[in-house]
Design an enzyme around this catalytic site. Structure first.
Site, short mmCIF file in Angstrom:
data_model
loop_
_atom_site.label_atom_id
_atom_site.label_comp_id
_atom_site.label_asym_id
_atom_site.label_seq_id
_atom_site.Cartn_x
_atom_site.Cartn_y
_atom_site.Cartn_z
N ASN A 124 34.25 47.93 44.46
CA ASN A 124 32.79 47.92 44.63
C ASN A 124 32.19 47.46 43.31
O ASN A 124 32.91 47.18 42.34
CB ASN A 124 32.28 49.31 45.03
N ALA B 52 28.76 42.53 50.69
CA ALA B 52 29.91 42.03 51.45
C ALA B 52 29.60 41.72 52.91
O ALA B 52 29.89 40.61 53.40
CB ALA B 52 31.08 43.02 51.35
N GLN C 139 21.06 45.39 40.62
CA GLN C 139 20.82 45.45 42.07
C GLN C 139 20.22 46.78 42.49
O GLN C 139 19.47 46.84 43.46
CB GLN C 139 22.12 45.20 42.84
N ASP D 147 33.25 46.28 48.72
CA ASP D 147 33.46 44.86 48.97
C ASP D 147 34.86 44.55 49.50
O ASP D 147 35.05 43.54 50.17
CB ASP D 147 33.21 44.07 47.68
N ARG E 89 32.84 33.53 46.63
CA ARG E 89 32.93 34.90 46.08
C ARG E 89 34.29 35.47 46.45
O ARG E 89 34.53 35.78 47.62
CB ARG E 89 31.82 35.81 46.66
#
Length: 347
Positions: free
Chosen positions: A250, A49, A199, A240, A90
């Protein structure tokens, strides 16, 4: 490698660490236009973010450079169009919208020429980037102070990547890990792999290796088992978007980790800048959840792992209810979810 900075202004363009190539290769992606920046955000060349917000700010600068006229009204209309394109990349990460709005506000500055206004926009984007690094370092120190006092050396679990790669540098959740490591209070960090884009496996583990931080990679399904075995002292994740009541969006799988942490009486912290708090929404039910291409689920690399004919559901985020969160670590300190309004008021 030293410090990691995923978004760098270089001359008249932006250099991004291509996070889709890590850990196999460390490559810089050159971004010359606002459209290229929108693509880089959408395809997750840059992600996280705060990093998305910084990248969007520089995308606005690139958009400003694309205007060759001298009419102020036309220039502002052009910037609004660039902002619209960037906003559509996004939907969950609120820092994206926060940074774009700040850049549009900067575009209202009184200047003699369009060129002077372009310079002002660049200075604003650079300020957003430098402020984010300072913010992350402050989050790291406040988070260090909030961690359990015992044992002397802690074992921390994190989910996804909220490190230097996800910010302008240093990181939020991984900033807390870094601060604990540098203060000699960290024994080990456990990193969830974070399916489906991995990730944790690709990015968090890579960052820890660069700095020599002891890291153990876990499949997402192992977190509760590790807690049950007494292997985890605290959980620290990023965010986020955070609603006013403390509900936190998140990476998908965070909610499951929070439930497991509550079941084992393990503190669960969210680390995020105040800019991640969306003052326009009151609960997590209002947070838009991005859904991504099903290929992320049915394929790993170039190998398909599911049969044809199966249906897929691929939300990129979930929402952890505020009652599962021990504290929200910000640049101004650690707040109980119910006290977020106090933190916003102090900002």
């Amino acid at each position: 490698m030293g410090a990691i900075f995923p978004v760098i202004w270089h001359g008249d363009r932006v250099h991004l660490i291509d996070q889709t190539r890590l850990p196999a290769a460390y490559e810089l992606k050159e971004i010359r236009t606002s459209a290229e920046m929108a693509t880089a955000i959408r395809t997750m060349i840059v992600r996280g973010a705060p990093a998305i917000g910084v990248a969007a700010a520089f995308g606005m600068v690139l958009g400003a450079q694309e205007y060759s006229g001298s009419d102020r009204a036309s220039f502002l209309a052009h910037l609004e169009a660039v902002a619209t394109d960037l906003r559509q990349t996004r939907p969950t990460a609120v820092n994206l919208f926060w940074a774009i709005d700040r850049m549009l506000s900067a575009a209202q500055a009184e200047t003699a020429t369009i060129e002077a206004l372009k310079d002002h926009l660049l200075a604003t984007a650079q300020a957003i980037a430098s402020e984010d690094v300072a913010t992350c370092q402050a989050i790291g120190q406040h988070g260090l102070a909030a961690l359990p006092s015992t044992p002397e050396k802690l074992r921390l679990l994190t989910h996804c990547n909220a490190g230097a790669l996800a910010t302008a540098g240093y990181g939020t959740a991984l900033g807390v890990v870094r601060s604990a490591w540098r203060a000699n209070r960290l024994e080990r960090v456990y990193a969830d792999e974070t399916r489906p884009r991995l990730q944790g496996a690709k990015l968090t583990a890579w960052e820890c290796v660069q700095e020599g931080i002891p890291v153990t990679l876990l499949a997402d399904t192992m977190a509760a088992h590790c807690m049950q075995r007494g292997m985890i002292d605290a959980v620290v994740v990023g965010a986020d978007r955070i609603a006013l009541n403390g509900d936190t969006a998140n990476k998908i799988g965070t909610y499951s980790v929070a439930l497991a942490a509550q079941a084992h009486d393990i503190p669960f912290f969210v680390a995020a800048p105040l800019s991640t708090i969306d003052t326009k929404i009151h609960t997590g039910a209002e947070i838009p959840i991005e859904e991504r291409h099903p290929q992320e689920i049915y394929q790993v690399g170039f190998t398909r792992i599911a049969p044809a004919g199966v249906d897929f559901y691929n939300p990129a985020f979930d929402v952890t209810p505020a009652h599962l969160i021990t504290g929200i670590i910000t640049e101004l300190g650690v707040f109980a979810p119910a006290d977020l309004a106090r933190g916003i008021g102090a900002a």
